[in-house]
Design a protein around this motif. Structure first.
Motif, short mmCIF file in Angstrom:
data_model
loop_
_atom_site.label_atom_id
_atom_site.label_comp_id
_atom_site.label_asym_id
_atom_site.label_seq_id
_atom_site.Cartn_x
_atom_site.Cartn_y
_atom_site.Cartn_z
N THR A 170 10.70 7.18 0.90
CA THR A 170 9.38 6.60 0.40
C THR A 170 8.81 5.94 -0.54
O THR A 170 9.24 4.62 0.26
CB THR A 170 10.15 7.15 -1.25
N VAL A 171 7.66 6.15 0.70
CA VAL A 171 6.10 4.39 0.84
C VAL A 171 6.04 4.11 -0.14
O VAL A 171 5.01 4.58 -1.95
CB VAL A 171 5.10 5.26 1.58
N HIS A 172 5.77 2.92 -1.05
CA HIS A 172 5.68 2.09 -2.10
C HIS A 172 4.38 0.67 -1.97
O HIS A 172 4.48 0.69 -0.78
CB HIS A 172 6.29 1.43 -2.78
N ALA A 173 3.45 0.71 -3.24
CA ALA A 173 2.17 0.05 -2.66
C ALA A 173 1.58 -0.20 -4.17
O ALA A 173 1.93 0.59 -4.50
CB ALA A 173 1.49 0.55 -1.63
N VAL A 174 0.85 -1.14 -3.98
CA VAL A 174 0.26 -2.12 -5.02
C VAL A 174 -1.29 -1.84 -4.89
O VAL A 174 -1.01 -2.50 -3.38
CB VAL A 174 0.55 -2.93 -5.48
N MET A 175 -1.89 -1.95 -5.26
CA MET A 175 -3.41 -1.57 -5.05
C MET A 175 -3.75 -2.09 -6.03
O MET A 175 -3.95 -1.96 -7.27
CB MET A 175 -4.31 -0.05 -4.78
N MET A 176 -4.89 -3.17 -5.69
CA MET A 176 -5.83 -3.67 -6.67
C MET A 176 -7.40 -3.26 -6.41
O MET A 176 -7.61 -2.92 -5.66
CB MET A 176 -5.99 -5.67 -5.75
N ILE A 177 -7.85 -2.57 -6.94
CA ILE A 177 -9.31 -2.12 -7.41
C ILE A 177 -10.37 -2.83 -7.87
O ILE A 177 -10.07 -3.78 -9.36
CB ILE A 177 -8.85 -0.71 -7.71
N GLU A 178 -11.16 -3.44 -7.15
CA GLU A 178 -13.07 -3.69 -7.98
C GLU A 178 -13.38 -2.84 -8.19
O GLU A 178 -13.48 -1.66 -7.88
CB GLU A 178 -13.52 -4.75 -7.23
N VAL A 179 -13.93 -2.80 -10.00
CA VAL A 179 -14.84 -1.69 -9.88
C VAL A 179 -15.88 -1.99 -10.56
O VAL A 179 -16.63 -2.80 -11.02
CB VAL A 179 -14.25 -1.27 -11.89
N ILE A 180 -17.36 -1.31 -10.07
CA ILE A 180 -18.54 -1.54 -9.90
C ILE A 180 -19.00 -1.02 -11.93
O ILE A 180 -19.12 0.07 -11.97
CB ILE A 180 -19.90 -0.73 -9.55
N PRO B 51 -1.89 12.67 -8.21
CA PRO B 51 -0.51 12.07 -8.92
C PRO B 51 0.25 11.12 -8.19
O PRO B 51 1.46 10.99 -8.66
CB PRO B 51 -0.32 13.72 -8.71
N GLU B 52 0.18 11.22 -6.80
CA GLU B 52 0.92 9.85 -6.63
C GLU B 52 0.60 8.49 -7.41
O GLU B 52 0.90 7.25 -7.04
CB GLU B 52 -0.03 9.22 -4.61
N ILE B 53 -0.76 8.19 -7.86
CA ILE B 53 -1.09 7.14 -8.67
C ILE B 53 0.31 6.99 -10.18
O ILE B 53 -0.15 7.78 -10.76
CB ILE B 53 -1.87 6.14 -8.94
N ALA C 135 -3.32 -0.61 -9.07
CA ALA C 135 -2.29 1.15 -9.18
C ALA C 135 -1.18 0.91 -8.23
O ALA C 135 -1.14 0.16 -7.49
CB ALA C 135 -3.46 1.25 -8.70
N ASP C 136 -0.06 1.69 -9.12
CA ASP C 136 1.14 1.60 -8.60
C ASP C 136 1.16 2.78 -7.33
O ASP C 136 1.12 3.55 -8.85
CB ASP C 136 2.43 1.54 -10.05
N ILE C 137 1.05 2.83 -6.67
CA ILE C 137 1.43 3.82 -6.07
C ILE C 137 2.55 4.67 -5.07
O ILE C 137 3.58 3.61 -4.83
CB ILE C 137 0.14 4.52 -4.98
N GLN C 138 2.66 5.67 -5.07
CA GLN C 138 4.39 6.23 -4.84
C GLN C 138 3.99 7.66 -3.41
O GLN C 138 3.88 7.81 -4.50
CB GLN C 138 5.55 6.41 -5.13
N THR C 139 3.91 7.31 -2.51
CA THR C 139 3.78 8.87 -1.81
C THR C 139 5.26 9.58 -0.98
O THR C 139 5.68 8.44 -0.35
CB THR C 139 3.09 8.66 -0.96
N ALA C 140 5.37 10.05 -0.70
CA ALA C 140 6.42 10.81 0.55
C ALA C 140 6.09 10.24 1.97
O ALA C 140 7.58 10.21 2.56
CB ALA C 140 6.53 12.46 0.36
#
Length: 145
Positions: free
Chosen positions: A69-79, A94-96, A110-115
């Motif tokens: 499983t691929v796990h990641a953390v994404m930091m997001i800047e919003v306009i 759904p992967e978030i 965002a905490d992301i998990q994908t197959a």
């Protein structure tokens, strides 16, 4: 009529801590570990559930259960003021697994998990295509230490 918000006390916090480590622990084991009567534990758990302080019980997986499983953390800047719309769109992916507001240079985490990596790549593209997302930075989580 104003309903007061329930604030868990020290015993409630100790019960929650035990349930986090073993959500299936028998009431008698919890009572023994906490030094209180079984009925007290039952009443406290019932109140935590009734007030919404505890929403339910879930399964915790061993970190290495699914090494593919691929796990990641994404930091997001919003306009500008588009955070509400961006959050709504992100919740539709759904992967978030979890989404948090934060302070500093980034607006959301965002905490992301994908197959697999192709799914991970797709999620990254989906997020970057959302109107209102100005920038993002993603880190793969490689191993727990």
């Amino acid at each position: 009529m104003h309903v007061a918000k329930y604030v868990p006390d020290e015993l409630d916090r100790r019960i929650i801590a035990h349930l986090r480590s073993d959500g299936r622990a028998p009431l008698t084991s919890l009572a023994e570990a906490l030094g209180v009567a079984r009925g007290t534990v039952q009443n406290r758990i019932d109140r935590l559930l009734a007030t919404g302080a505890v929403l339910g019980f879930t399964v915790r997986m061993r970190e290495d259960y699914d090494d593919l499983t691929v796990h990641a953390v994404m930091m997001i800047e919003v306009i500008g003021k588009s955070t509400t719309q961006v959050v709504q769109r992100l919740r539709g992916i759904p992967e978030i697994r979890r989404l948090h507001t934060t302070n500093g240079n980034w607006d959301l985490v965002a905490d992301i998990q994908t197959a697999n990596l192709p799914d991970f790549d797709r999620v990254l593209r989906e997020v970057r295509m959302i109107d209102g997302v100005a920038n993002s930075e993603t880190s793969l989580l490689l191993s727990s230490v």
